[in-house]
Scaffold this motif. Structure first.
Motif, short mmCIF file in Angstrom:
data_model
loop_
_atom_site.label_atom_id
_atom_site.label_comp_id
_atom_site.label_asym_id
_atom_site.label_seq_id
_atom_site.Cartn_x
_atom_site.Cartn_y
_atom_site.Cartn_z
N GLU A 28 0.82 -1.21 0.00
CA GLU A 28 0.00 0.00 0.00
C GLU A 28 0.86 1.26 0.00
O GLU A 28 0.50 2.26 -0.61
CB GLU A 28 -0.94 0.03 1.21
CG GLU A 28 -2.08 -0.95 1.12
CD GLU A 28 -3.04 -0.64 0.00
OE1 GLU A 28 -3.40 0.53 -0.19
OE2 GLU A 28 -3.42 -1.59 -0.72
N SER A 29 1.99 1.21 0.68
CA SER A 29 2.85 2.40 0.76
C SER A 29 3.57 2.68 -0.55
O SER A 29 4.11 3.77 -0.74
CB SER A 29 3.86 2.26 1.90
OG SER A 29 4.83 1.30 1.59
N LEU A 30 3.58 1.74 -1.47
CA LEU A 30 4.21 1.98 -2.77
C LEU A 30 3.52 3.10 -3.54
O LEU A 30 4.10 3.69 -4.44
CB LEU A 30 4.23 0.70 -3.61
CG LEU A 30 5.15 -0.41 -3.11
CD1 LEU A 30 4.96 -1.66 -3.96
CD2 LEU A 30 6.60 0.05 -3.11
N ASN A 31 2.27 3.39 -3.20
CA ASN A 31 1.51 4.45 -3.87
C ASN A 31 1.77 5.83 -3.29
O ASN A 31 1.18 6.80 -3.76
CB ASN A 31 0.01 4.14 -3.81
CG ASN A 31 -0.32 2.85 -4.54
OD1 ASN A 31 0.28 2.54 -5.56
ND2 ASN A 31 -1.26 2.10 -4.01
N PHE A 32 2.59 5.94 -2.24
CA PHE A 32 2.86 7.24 -1.63
C PHE A 32 3.63 8.12 -2.62
O PHE A 32 4.53 7.64 -3.32
CB PHE A 32 3.65 7.10 -0.34
CG PHE A 32 2.89 6.49 0.80
CD1 PHE A 32 1.55 6.20 0.72
CD2 PHE A 32 3.54 6.21 1.98
CE1 PHE A 32 0.86 5.64 1.76
CE2 PHE A 32 2.87 5.65 3.05
CZ PHE A 32 1.52 5.37 2.94
N PRO A 33 3.32 9.40 -2.66
CA PRO A 33 3.99 10.28 -3.62
C PRO A 33 5.38 10.72 -3.15
O PRO A 33 5.70 10.67 -1.96
CB PRO A 33 3.05 11.50 -3.69
CG PRO A 33 2.39 11.53 -2.35
CD PRO A 33 2.26 10.09 -1.94
N GLU A 37 7.41 6.41 0.15
CA GLU A 37 7.30 4.98 0.47
C GLU A 37 8.58 4.41 1.07
O GLU A 37 8.57 3.31 1.62
CB GLU A 37 6.94 4.19 -0.79
CG GLU A 37 8.08 3.99 -1.77
CD GLU A 37 8.35 5.16 -2.69
OE1 GLU A 37 9.32 5.08 -3.45
OE2 GLU A 37 7.62 6.16 -2.63
N LEU A 38 9.68 5.13 1.00
CA LEU A 38 10.97 4.57 1.42
C LEU A 38 11.01 4.22 2.90
O LEU A 38 11.41 3.11 3.27
CB LEU A 38 12.10 5.54 1.08
CG LEU A 38 12.31 5.79 -0.41
CD1 LEU A 38 13.39 6.82 -0.62
CD2 LEU A 38 12.64 4.49 -1.12
N PHE A 39 10.61 5.13 3.75
CA PHE A 39 10.67 4.87 5.19
C PHE A 39 9.69 3.77 5.62
O PHE A 39 10.07 2.85 6.35
CB PHE A 39 10.45 6.16 5.99
CG PHE A 39 10.64 5.98 7.45
CD1 PHE A 39 11.90 5.69 7.98
CD2 PHE A 39 9.58 6.11 8.33
CE1 PHE A 39 12.09 5.52 9.34
CE2 PHE A 39 9.76 5.94 9.69
CZ PHE A 39 11.02 5.65 10.19
N PRO A 40 8.41 3.80 5.17
CA PRO A 40 7.52 2.70 5.53
C PRO A 40 8.02 1.34 5.04
O PRO A 40 7.93 0.36 5.77
CB PRO A 40 6.19 3.07 4.87
CG PRO A 40 6.24 4.53 4.70
CD PRO A 40 7.68 4.87 4.48
#
Length: 150
Positions: A28-33, A37-40
């Motif tokens: 799900e965090s791969l969709n962060f802009p 997504e790196l830290f999650p």
């Protein structure tokens, strides 16, 4: 109500649960802009690694049929209910707006953890929300999510 499980099975189930949740939230965090997504992904990778270590330790460790007892009642599961309330709060931020959702979260969690004094909840809300508004909107100019109410 109580559930008794062998310690190894309880450890395996716990590890599997953390691995599955980490994979789900990592995807799900791969969709962060903007590289968000790196830290999650790093955190979820660490959780997966530690869960694998826990599974290996449980597999290699010789135990003499030790079992764990899981008591099912409201007091034991209160942290889970608070965690669910946080997730609902985050979802409602984008529907109702930050301040409305946070106000409902304050009231709901206060009642959930056992605070029944309406006066204390009211004073907290009267002091907290103007300070939050001044800090986020005035000082930081954060532009918090607005919903159908605010």
């Amino acid at each position: 109500m109580k559930i008794n499980l062998p310690l190894k099975i309880a450890t395996y189930l716990t590890s599997l649960l953390f691995i599955c949740l980490s994979v789900y939230f990592g995807v799900e965090s791969l969709n962060f802009p903007a590289g968000g997504e790196l830290f999650p992904i790093f955190l979820f990778g660490c959780i997966i690694l530690l869960s694998c270590f826990l599974t290996i330790e449980a597999f290699l460790k010789k135990t003499s049929h030790v079992s764990v007892s899981i008591k099912i009642d409201f007091f034991t599961w209160k942290p889970l209910f608070v965690s669910i309330a946080v997730i609902i709060h985050v979802i409602f931020i984008f529907i109702l707006g930050y301040f409305t959702s946070s106000f409902l979260f304050l009231i709901g969690c206060s009642i959930l953890i056992g605070l029944r004094d309406a006066r204390a909840i009211g004073i907290t809300a009267i002091v907290l929300f103007p300070l939050m508004y001044a800090f986020f909107e005035g000082f930081l100019r954060a532009g918090l999510p607005k919903g159908i109410l605010f």
